[in-house]
Design a protein around this motif. Structure first.
Motif, PDB file in Angstrom:
ATOM      1  N   GLU A   1      60.351  22.653  87.314  1.00 14.85           N
ATOM      2  CA  GLU A   1      60.698  21.516  88.166  1.00 14.85           C
ATOM      3  C   GLU A   1      61.284  21.932  89.519  1.00 14.85           C
ATOM      4  OE1 GLU A   1      60.901  17.767  89.483  1.00 14.85           O
ATOM      5  OE2 GLU A   1      60.083  18.283  87.525  1.00 14.85           O
ATOM      6  N   PRO A   2      62.223  22.904  89.594  1.00 15.77           N
ATOM      7  CA  PRO A   2      62.797  23.250  90.905  1.00 15.77           C
ATOM      8  C   PRO A   2      61.825  23.979  91.822  1.00 15.77           C
ATOM      9  CG  PRO A   2      64.240  23.925  89.098  1.00 15.77           C
ATOM     10  CD  PRO A   2      62.908  23.608  88.502  1.00 15.77           C
TER      11      PRO A   2
ATOM     12  N   SER B   1      55.259  18.861  87.240  1.00 18.47           N
ATOM     13  CA  SER B   1      56.451  19.717  87.243  1.00 18.47           C
ATOM     14  C   SER B   1      56.252  20.996  86.448  1.00 18.47           C
ATOM     15  CB  SER B   1      57.647  18.931  86.687  1.00 18.47           C
ATOM     16  OG  SER B   1      57.368  18.473  85.371  1.00 18.47           O
TER      17      SER B   1
END
Length: 405
Positions: free
Chosen positions: A242-243, A257
């Protein structure tokens, strides 16, 4: 200066090689940025050999450095590391090869990498490659999905297993490519073009597990970004976690994601769809049943009205009214005819009573002169005049014999 040569007086290879070496060896040391590949340490030597590859073009140079220089880098560098080296170009006349003699190696700073990615992001955004209107919609239920991933990777298993768990009939065409290192961007572009050329492939997923910024650099490669923007088939980016946010996420038609999330986004869940169909059927059945009930009650209410419950009653009432009116009109007409007949009889009797004929029938007669004038006075006639006498049943002539005086 240029050599004086001719077909009759050519220069020797050593002359040319030594000239090139002399010219190149005059160059000073330079700082060079690139990516380390094919790193190896010569057996029985302290020299490290390798290739320094350009990060944006398919160009590379061989390099050599002392083992102590190579191992002094902290953290250690390996194949695929992006570095800046201080090196002096050297031309080895005997072998006819060019190499960089590296005297210092430094890691490329994360801040610098991020700054470069940001500059590229702004450039591509200004060209409209990330615009929403360019995003192509994904098919609701693709029959064949193209997948670009590393061979025997966790990303491949995540996409295949989760997609088939959701919709067992879905088919995949998998193209393997390096997802890390200097060759990754080129291999991913090649795999993308193969899948995009396949008419059966309806959506393409580019998947990779998580990693450091350096590991994910191929997915911010300008060439790959432009290739995805030109693809005919919708592309899904499933890079890292996700990041993580490589530029591929921005140009792709859909950003997932994780690879698992990509599987969930590209195919529907057969159980959810069956539940949805069941719910829709139940809603449709309730709607139709409710509508039929309402229409049945409305029809029953209409049929319960007197006009429909006993339709002949109103007709009979109207028929009775017509018969009564007809009988009334007949009685009225008969009465008026009777009164008119009586009146006619009375008038006829009056006419008859006043008629000269009735008078004649009572024995009277009417005397008329020859010109038809009725004799009303004695003085109208003289002896010898012939008069016409009219009685009730005819006429006859009479002669005046004597004056009535």
């Amino acid at each position: 200066m240029a050599l004086e040569t001719s077909p009759d007086a050519p220069a020797a290879v050593r002359t040319i090689a030594n000239g090139i070496a002399s010219w190149i060896n005059q160059l000073g040391a330079v700082w060079v940025e690139g990516q380390l590949t094919d790193v190896s340490i010569g057996r029985g030597t302290t020299t490290v050999f390798g290739t320094l590859r350009d990060t944006d073009a398919d160009i590379s140079l061989r390099f050599t450095c002392n083992r102590r220089v190579f191992e002094a880098v902290d953290p250690p560098v390996t194949d695929g590391s992006r570095v800046v080296v201080n090196a002096k170009p050297n031309f080895f006349a005997r072998r006819g090869t060019l190499a960089l003699a590296v005297s210092e190696i430094r890691h490329v700073g994360i801040g610098e990498l991020l700054a470069r990615i940001e500059r590229l992001k702004q450039l591509l955004a200004a060209e409209g490659l990330f615009a929403a209107y360019r995003k192509k919609p994904l098919p609701f239920l693709p029959h064949t999905i193209g997948l670009v991933c590393g061979r025997d990777s966790a990303a491949e298993r995540d996409v295949l297993e989760n997609a088939k768990r959701r919709w067992p009939a879905v088919a995949f065409r998998v193209e393997y490519a390096s997802v890390q290192g200097p060759a990754a961007a080129g291999e991913v572009m090649t795999a993308l073009r193969r899948l995009d050329a396949d008419e059966a492939v309806e959506v393409i997923v580019i998947a990779r597990g998580g990693g450091s910024l350096e590991d994910l650099l191929p997915f911010s490669d300008e060439g790959l970004i432009r290739a995805v923007s030109q693809a005919r088939t919708p592309v899904v980016s499933a890079i890292g976690h996700e990041p993580d946010s490589p530029l591929l996420d921005l140009v792709a038609d859909l950003r997932a994601s994780t690879p698992t999330d990509a599987a969930k986004r590209i195919v529907p869940d057969v159980r959810e769809e069956l539940d949805g169909v069941r719910l829709l059927r139940e809603r449709g059945l309730r709607a139709i049943t409710g509508w039929l009930d309402r229409e049945t009650h409305a029809l029953a209410a209409i049929r319960s009205r007197p006009s429909l419950a006993a339709p002949t009653t109103d007709l009979q009432r109207r028929s009775d009214e017509v018969a009564a009116l007809l009988d009334r009109s007949r009685r009225t007409l008969t009465h008026r005819l009777d009164r008119a007949g009586d009146d006619l009889t009375h008038r006829l009797a009056s006419v008859r009573a006043l008629s000269p004929k009735a008078t004649l029938e009572r024995g009277y007669s009417v005397l008329q002169l020859a010109d038809g004038t009725a004799v009303r006075e004695v003085g109208q006639v003289s002896p010898g005049d012939v008069l016409n006498a009219r009685v009730s049943d005819g006429r006859f002539d009479v002669e005046v014999q004597q004056d009535g005086k």
